[in-house]
Design an enzyme around this catalytic site. Structure first.
Site, PDB file in Angstrom:
ATOM      1  CB  SER A 283      -0.896  -0.005   1.235  1.00 13.40           C
ATOM      2  OG  SER A 283      -0.080   0.058   2.390  1.00 13.40           O
ATOM      3  CB  CYS A 284       3.822   2.195   1.462  1.00 12.27           C
ATOM      4  SG  CYS A 284       2.774   1.982   2.883  1.00 12.27           S
ATOM      5  CG  PHE A 285       7.890   0.721  -1.483  1.00 10.52           C
ATOM      6  CD1 PHE A 285       8.032   1.648  -0.462  1.00 10.52           C
ATOM      7  CD2 PHE A 285       8.770  -0.342  -1.518  1.00 10.52           C
ATOM      8  CE1 PHE A 285       9.025   1.515   0.507  1.00 10.52           C
ATOM      9  CE2 PHE A 285       9.764  -0.493  -0.559  1.00 10.52           C
ATOM     10  CZ  PHE A 285       9.884   0.434   0.457  1.00 10.52           C
TER      11      PHE A 285
END
Ligand code: UGA
Length: 456
Positions: A283-285
């Site tokens: 969900s981030c990079f």
């Protein structure tokens, strides 16, 4: 020793960052109110169960729930009852830019609640947001909805979070550093007091814009390492007798990467991001690198390197399909086993997972896909058969494709020997040795299929 006074804190958003922040600050002795619009999530939390799979979180939640952690859907009341409010809502990428809808909503609701509050309150942006968001977006919304003034009636800080899924509790409780971007001294001091229990952790006090960018710099750096390693790996795949794993392991030994101290080498954490593999997800990079590239464009700064990081990563899951096609060009008449669908071990999160890309691609070709993951038990909009155990999957399939480095997958060679020695293994995380199984393929290694083990 004098005990620090406990603080009353609310956290808006009970996703990975919000819930872990709340439960860990409760562990440090504070009083916490978790707020979410999703009533079901709040009911689950209040029953002492974490809505997400995260090591150690259930235990901590059970320890603190209804003692100094409370869940509610009533944001105004939570703001009234507390002195500090963290905003930990999602900041997705909408395909073109960072989507600040939830940040705006949360800021407006907190501002409305602050209108009726007589005591000083600090609002803290914990969500990952592009530089300028706290000052140019959150501040004006808070001021207009509360009809109060920042710096006088209430405070505002930006405090990014660096926790990794799967290690979230440990990362939060043992941070490398705490970054506080404050708009004024009073709010910075108030937030510093929240972290008083993190003795010995460096606290970096800076502007809100720098705090925002520190977070992106960290994620962009690690994503760049991954795409760098994968670019080298993809070149190795074209060459005879060059294994990317060997190349990388030799490269890691450079003392500028692996320093020596008293004749002992210290293996740094960054080499965990310098391995050949099927690409980063989560969900981030992916969302953060895309958001930073879009933000750069807005600032008339083309982020050439980071654009390539995304490009390499978008293509990386397809390397797995290319390895499969060496044996079965049309994916027909075979049973394909997917081991691990989460974007990494220790989590049930399948967002932007390379395995999901490949499953969708295989579905387009009507391939027979079997899946085993220790925690993920469903995939929306996918046509796959889940097996209850790894053993069943291995007994059933012709090809085993490893997408997640779960430690339990080290049992694959033994299981293959016992039940299905002819199956082909395609190792997307390079967790097995090429000699561990009869027919091995992996990212970054060029092994020609000598004998087709089954008819294609
Ligand atoms: C990442 C950052 O590491 C955290 O510091 C940050 O706080 C977090 O994003 C966030 O912004 O909230 P996370 O997404 O949990 O944490 O995952 P990582 O463990 O960093 O791994 C990210 C992805 O990179 C995974 O899909 C992993 O499989 C992949 N990866 C990692 C590779 O493809 N190759 C590698 O060599 C290493």
């Amino acid at each position: 020793m004098q005990q620090m006074p406990k603080q009353k804190i609310s956290v808006v958003g009970t996703g990975y960052v919000g819930l872990v922040t709340a439960v860990c600050l409760a562990e440090k002795g504070h009083y916490l109110v978790c707020v979410d619009k999703d009533e079901e999530k709040i009911l689950t939390i209040n029953a002492g169960k974490s809505p997400i799979h995260e090591k150690g979180l259930d235990e901590l939640l059970q320890k603190h729930i209804n003692k100094n952690v409370f869940g509610t859907i009533d944001l105004p009341q939570a703001v009234q009852q507390t002195d500090v409010t963290f905003i930990a809502v999602g900041t997705p990428f909408d395909g073109e830019h960072i989507d600040l809808t939830y940040i705006r909503q949360a800021a407006a609701e907190i501002g409305h609640a602050l209108k009726n509050k007589s005591t000083y309150h600090v609002v803290v942006v914990k969500s990952t947001v592009v530089p300028g968001t706290t000052y140019d977006v959150v501040k004006p919304i808070l001021e207009s909805t509360s009809q109060k003034q920042i710096g006088k009636d209430f405070g505002l800080c930006m405090n990014p979070e660096f926790l990794r899924e799967g290690e979230a509790v440990n990362d939060f409780l043992n941070p490398d550093r705490i970054v506080i971007g404050g708009l004024d001294e009073q709010s910075t001091a108030a937030l510093t007091a929240v972290y008083a229990g993190f003795v010995g952790t460096p606290i970096i006090k800076t502007s809100t814009q720098a705090a925002e960018l520190i977070k992106y710099t960290s994620n962009a750096f690690f994503a760049t390492l991954i795409s760098f390693a994968n670019e080298i790996a993809n070149l190795c795949s074209q060459l005879p007798n060059v294994d990317a794993m060997e190349v990388m392991e030799a490269f890691w030994l450079d003392r500028r990467i692996t320093p020596m101290s008293d004749k002992l080498s210290v293996r740094p954490g960054l080499v965990d991001y310098l391995k050949p593999g099927c690409g980063f997800g989560g969900s981030c990079f992916p969302k953060d690198i895309n958001a930073l590239v879009a933000y750069g464009k807005q600032q008339q700064k083309k982020m050439t390197l980071l654009e390539s990081v995304i490009e390499v990563n978008n293509l990386q899951p397809m390397q797995m399909l290319a390895l499969l096609q060496k044996y079965f060009p049309h994916f027909k008449n075979i049973k394909i086993g997917i081991l691990g669908v989460a974007f990494k071990p220790g989590t049930d999160d399948i967002r932007c997972s390379p395995a999901i890309h490949v499953i969708h691609e295989l579905n387009k070709h009507d391939a027979n896909v079997y899946v085993y993951d220790p925690v993920v038990k469903t995939i929306p909009a996918a046509n796959v058969v889940f097996t209850d155990t790894m053993e069943t999957l291995i007994k059933t399939v012709n090809v085993v494709m490893i997408f997640t480095a779960w430690p339990d997958f080290q049992r694959v060679p033994a299981l293959l020997t016992a039940y299905n020695p002819k199956a082909i293994v395609i190792d997307g995380r390079r967790i097995l040795g090429k000699k561990d199984v009869l027919h091995y393929e992996g990212i970054g290694i060029n092994l020609s299929p000598l004998n087709l083990p089954i008819s294609a």
